[in-house]
Scaffold this active site. Structure first.
Site, PDB file in Angstrom:
ATOM      1  N   ARG A   1       0.730  -1.218   0.088  1.00  0.00           N
ATOM      2  CA  ARG A   1       0.019  -0.059   0.047  1.00  0.00           C
ATOM      3  C   ARG A   1       0.923   1.256  -0.099  1.00  0.00           C
ATOM      4  O   ARG A   1       0.346   2.179   0.668  1.00  0.00           O
ATOM      5  CB  ARG A   1      -1.113   0.048   1.278  1.00  0.00           C
ATOM      6  CG  ARG A   1      -1.845  -1.128   1.133  1.00  0.00           C
ATOM      7  CD  ARG A   1      -2.940  -1.201  -0.093  1.00  0.00           C
ATOM      8  NE  ARG A   1      -3.956  -2.199   0.134  1.00  0.00           N
ATOM      9  CZ  ARG A   1      -3.729  -3.510  -0.377  1.00  0.00           C
ATOM     10  NH1 ARG A   1      -2.605  -3.688  -1.267  1.00  0.00           N
ATOM     11  NH2 ARG A   1      -4.467  -4.446  -0.439  1.00  0.00           N
TER      12      ARG A   1
ATOM     13  N   GLU B   1      -4.036   4.207   6.638  1.00  0.00           N
ATOM     14  CA  GLU B   1      -3.915   3.900   5.337  1.00  0.00           C
ATOM     15  C   GLU B   1      -4.507   5.012   4.515  1.00  0.00           C
ATOM     16  O   GLU B   1      -4.008   5.585   3.461  1.00  0.00           O
ATOM     17  CB  GLU B   1      -4.650   2.687   4.861  1.00  0.00           C
ATOM     18  CG  GLU B   1      -4.520   2.315   3.161  1.00  0.00           C
ATOM     19  CD  GLU B   1      -5.087   1.033   3.017  1.00  0.00           C
ATOM     20  OE1 GLU B   1      -5.957   0.938   2.034  1.00  0.00           O
ATOM     21  OE2 GLU B   1      -4.743   0.075   3.573  1.00  0.00           O
TER      22      GLU B   1
ATOM     23  N   SER C   1     -10.816   1.222   3.556  1.00  0.00           N
ATOM     24  CA  SER C   1      -9.916   0.850   4.675  1.00  0.00           C
ATOM     25  C   SER C   1      -9.352   1.980   5.338  1.00  0.00           C
ATOM     26  O   SER C   1      -8.631   2.795   4.716  1.00  0.00           O
ATOM     27  CB  SER C   1      -8.945  -0.116   4.392  1.00  0.00           C
ATOM     28  OG  SER C   1      -9.617  -1.615   3.728  1.00  0.00           O
TER      29      SER C   1
END
Length: 331
Positions: free
Chosen positions: A200, A321, A251
């Site tokens: 990520r 995130e 998320s």
């Protein structure tokens, strides 16, 4: 000039400006026209309409270029005026402060085109294209390799920057190259190795480059009905496990291997926990939803509360995130 990553005729600045109506009398509102383009920079543009959380204050300056030349002109304007630049795609992985963002916000949503090379199986896609829409389009052609992305709520540019992923697949698996612009408007083409991909993240995060397009390697020649059915399965899985009935950013936290962030949050008893209009989703604990009337600072405080509770119980500090832009006030 610093650029934050959540792209004819090269124009020169100075630019002309005219006064416009402003709902906040304490701040002057104006439109700045970039010569040689059909592009205009607006001041005090509310960003809540452009983020999936539907929260956030105004951009000091905001522009949505429709081509690379206008994007280059916007970057040059920022460089000449020493403005911080923030790139905005679908706004699906962002939390914008209620106080807004200083500098120039560049929205890439109008940079849209797709080119399929049926001989090589490669597809080149502009930064502003929607990932879910592309997944369906690619599936209907009978090309494999993008089915997993149907539930990614973002654009190609943002997905390339953060190495978006799902179902044990990610952008780095299929990326051939990404075209980016440097602050002075210079075009570069970077390989996955040069982008330094990890879970990520990539070297583009926090860099001074803006993604304009990306080329992916896919697998053509399959039965469109089969690929479409697989894509539907991925979409259905996300619909049954993730909340789509309220605004969210997707998320909130990265998964700290070998754990799932959602599991840690749920086991900490935080499902349904609410601050203001922001709530930990009942369906998936790694989602924070806007139940209505939430402020960006409600979401920020809830993120901090989750971090504190999980760290106290599990000795693990969850890493967000979601990218937080602007100034926030802890409770």
């Amino acid at each position: 000039m610093k650029i934050s990553q959540a792209v004819g005729n090269a124009c020169t600045v100075p630019a002309s400006s005219v006064e416009t109506h402003n709902n906040n009398p304490s701040k002057e509102s104006k439109i700045i026209y970039l010569p040689g383009t059909n592009c205009e920079i607006k001041s005090q543009a509310l960003l809540s309409a452009f983020t999936s959380y539907r929260v956030g204050g105004a951009a000091e300056l905001y522009v949505a270029p429709r081509n690379i030349e206008a994007l280059q002109a916007s970057l040059r304007y920022a460089q000449e005026h020493n403005l911080r630049v923030t790139t905005l795609g679908a706004g699906s992985n962002l939390l914008v402060s209620d106080r807004g963002i200083s500098g120039l916000v560049i929205a890439t949503r109008h940079l849209r085109y797709t080119h399929f090379d049926h001989q090589t199986g490669q597809v080149t896609i502009a930064a502003g294209e929607s990932i879910p829409s592309l997944a369906w389009e690619i599936a209907k052609l009978g090309w494999q390799g993008f089915e997993w992305a149907v539930g990614i709520p973002g654009t190609v540019g943002g997905a390339v920057v953060m190495n978006a992923g799902a179902h044990n697949s990610c952008i780095a698996d299929i990326l051939v190259s990404a075209q980016v612009l440097s602050p002075d408007g210079t075009v570069e083409t970077l390989t996955p190795e040069e982008l330094g991909y990890a879970y990520r993240t990539s070297l583009l995060q926090g860099s001074n480059r803006v993604v304009t397009q990306a080329t992916f390697q896919l697998q053509p020649g399959f039965d469109p009905a089969y690929v479409t059915a697989t894509t539907k399965q991925h979409k259905q899985m996300r619909l049954t496990t993730q909340p789509y009935n309220f605004p969210s950013c997707g998320s909130v936290f990265r998964n700290p291997k070998p754990y799932s962030a959602g599991w840690l949050i749920e086991q900490s008893g935080l499902k349904g926990y609410q601050i203001g209009g922001a709530q930990v989703a009942h369906l998936h604990a790694n989602f924070i939803v806007n139940r209505g009337g939430a402020k960006a600072n409600d979401i920020f405080c809830l993120i901090r509360h989750i971090q504190q509770e999980v760290q106290e119980r599990w000795s693990i500090l969850l890493e967000p995130e979601v990218k937080m832009l602007g100034e926030f006030q802890a409770a």
